[in-house]
Motif scaffolding. Structure first.
Motif, PDB file in Angstrom:
ATOM      1  N   PRO A   1      42.394 -16.557 121.852  1.00 15.17           N
ATOM      2  CA  PRO A   1      43.218 -16.435 120.639  1.00 15.17           C
ATOM      3  C   PRO A   1      42.808 -17.408 119.532  1.00 15.17           C
ATOM      4  O   PRO A   1      43.029 -17.125 118.342  1.00 15.17           O
TER       5      PRO A   1
ATOM      6  N   SER B   1      40.429 -15.827 117.066  1.00 19.52           N
ATOM      7  CA  SER B   1      41.108 -15.032 116.031  1.00 19.52           C
ATOM      8  C   SER B   1      41.653 -15.926 114.932  1.00 19.52           C
ATOM      9  O   SER B   1      41.631 -15.555 113.747  1.00 19.52           O
ATOM     10  N   GLN B   2      42.146 -17.113 115.280  1.00 23.30           N
ATOM     11  CA  GLN B   2      42.668 -18.031 114.269  1.00 23.30           C
ATOM     12  C   GLN B   2      41.555 -18.546 113.364  1.00 23.30           C
ATOM     13  O   GLN B   2      41.752 -18.705 112.158  1.00 23.30           O
TER      14      GLN B   2
ATOM     15  N   ASN C   1      40.849 -15.751 110.989  1.00 21.55           N
ATOM     16  CA  ASN C   1      41.911 -15.638 109.984  1.00 21.55           C
ATOM     17  C   ASN C   1      41.783 -16.733 108.935  1.00 21.55           C
ATOM     18  O   ASN C   1      41.972 -16.485 107.731  1.00 21.55           O
TER      19      ASN C   1
ATOM     20  N   SER D   1      32.119 -13.615 110.076  1.00 18.10           N
ATOM     21  CA  SER D   1      33.088 -13.377 111.148  1.00 18.10           C
ATOM     22  C   SER D   1      32.390 -13.089 112.468  1.00 18.10           C
ATOM     23  O   SER D   1      32.786 -13.609 113.523  1.00 18.10           O
TER      24      SER D   1
ATOM     25  N   SER E   1      32.582 -15.412 115.825  1.00 16.22           N
ATOM     26  CA  SER E   1      32.987 -14.775 117.074  1.00 16.22           C
ATOM     27  C   SER E   1      31.917 -14.921 118.141  1.00 16.22           C
ATOM     28  O   SER E   1      32.219 -15.207 119.311  1.00 16.22           O
TER      29      SER E   1
END
Length: 404
Positions: A332, A335-336, A339, A385, A389
């Motif tokens: 998770p 994902s932060q 964002n 991104s 990732s």
């Protein structure tokens, strides 16, 4: 005497692509891929046709034209006569700077707040809960505006540093905190400075290796090596020695108050600081919950077993709890990070010129090349991104539990 042989293999038939479970999934995936390619080709052809009817085409020659506008925060040389391409590069670098600083600070805040949310101290636990709930439930744009407004309203103007008895003074004679931003010393890189920088990077790698070695030795033999002061020695002593051996090739240009403003040094604008801290504090609240969830996912018996061996609470957290919790925390957190990087596009609200403000803002409006600018913006955010990732997934794979 008869010999055993394999039965004859049946010949391949096209019907097996549909009825044979060994091939059916590949068939449907291929059909879906072809349909997707056909759809994208249709949309692309439709776009080119409509542009041709209006006397336009997709071209990127505008990137070589002079931009005609200034950028307040410039990590590289740039002026109004530079090309739109260079203006876009400046915007990209500004985005990467605030994304890197934001992710680093958000991680530190999130880990600290997540651990303290489980503190046995009632006051500390409630304060951290208040921080998490306050920042998670208010849009990040509002926090950006609040922090920027506080900085411009509370901090003194450069004129407050003038006079025999000024209302404000520089911190350590080198840092000036003003409503226009922070003025700090600027490193001057002279010949030989690259050797110092490479030595420092090697020292960082050495400190990380030593800590990993000490941890592995503890797990394998139970022998506890000190980690604090040896890490500091490895980190700083070689760099300081090389710095003096090379004749001190790195010097500092200090800011000084001139007629109306500070000159010299470097200026970290208030818009960058506001955006950086707002994104970090906002995202840190989410990371804190990820950290808390990861710690709670570790069986309480692990803590009790470590305590029974005489380990202090700090070492239990660092050596037992967090290493096991990371496999729950990291996914998770990825994902932060994504964002936070995408939320940096809100920089235009406080006048910080990131890639959305340059390429997707002024350049787009001046040239009228909306499609090209938006495509380049999409390509940049997609690339950064995917890079974040990929790196984080590699790290997540490296800390995963190794099973037989």
């Amino acid at each position: 005497m008869t010999t055993m042989t394999d039965p004859p293999q049946a010949s391949f038939r096209l019907s097996q692509l549909i009825y044979d479970t060994r091939y059916r999934s590949y068939t449907f995936q291929f059909i879906a891929l072809m349909l997707l390619i056909a759809l994208m080709a249709y949309l692309g052809a439709n776009l080119v046709t409509n542009l041709a009817e209006q006397g336009q085409n997709i071209a990127f020659g505008f990137l070589a034209e002079p931009s005609g506008y200034d950028i307040n925060q410039r990590p590289i040389e740039y002026d109004s006569q530079s090309s739109h391409l260079r203006a876009s590069v400046v915007g990209v670098l500004n985005t990467l700077i605030v994304a890197f600083l934001g992710c680093l600070t958000a991680t530190i805040l999130g880990v600290i707040a997540g651990v303290l949310r489980l503190s046995p101290n009632w006051l500390v636990r409630k304060l951290m809960a208040g921080y998490v709930e306050a920042f998670r439930n208010v849009p990040v744009l509002i926090w950006i505006l609040i922090i920027f407004t506080i900085m411009t309203a509370v901090l003194p103007s450069p004129s407050a540093f003038r006079g025999d008895t000024p209302d404000a003074s520089m911190l350590f004679g080198s840092f000036a905190f003003t409503n226009r931003g922070i003025y700090a010393p600027l490193p001057i890189w002279e010949p030989g400075s690259s050797v110092v920088v490479l030595t420092f990077l090697a020292s960082i790698a050495g400190a990380i290796y030593y800590r990993r070695y000490a941890t592995k030795l503890l797990y394998d033999t139970g022998k506890l090596l000190p980690m604090g002061w040896p890490s500091l020695v490895i980190l700083f002593v070689p760099t300081i020695l090389i710095f003096f051996v090379m004749g001190r090739p790195i010097s500092l240009d200090y800011p000084a108050l001139e007629t109306f403003n500070f000159q010299g040094g470097m200026q970290i604008r208030g818009s960058l600081i506001a955006l950086w801290f707002a994104l970090a504090i906002y995202t840190g609240a989410f990371i804190a919950e990820n950290v808390r969830a990861g710690i709670l996912a570790v069986n309480r018996g692990q803590t009790e077993a470590a305590a029974s061996l005489g380990l202090r609470p700090g070492r239990i957290m660092n050596l037992v709890i967090l290493p096991q919790a990371l496999r729950v925390i990291i996914p998770p957190v990825i994902s932060q990070y994504l964002n936070l990087t995408k939320n940096s596009s809100l920089a235009i609200a406080v006048g910080y010129m990131d890639v959305t403000g340059t390429l997707g803002g002024i350049t787009l409006n001046q040239t009228g090349r909306a499609i090209e600018c938006v495509l380049l913006l999409m390509l940049f955010y997609l690339t950064i991104s995917l890079a974040i990732s990929s790196v984080m997934n590699l790290y997540n794979k490296s800390i995963a539990l190794k099973e037989r």
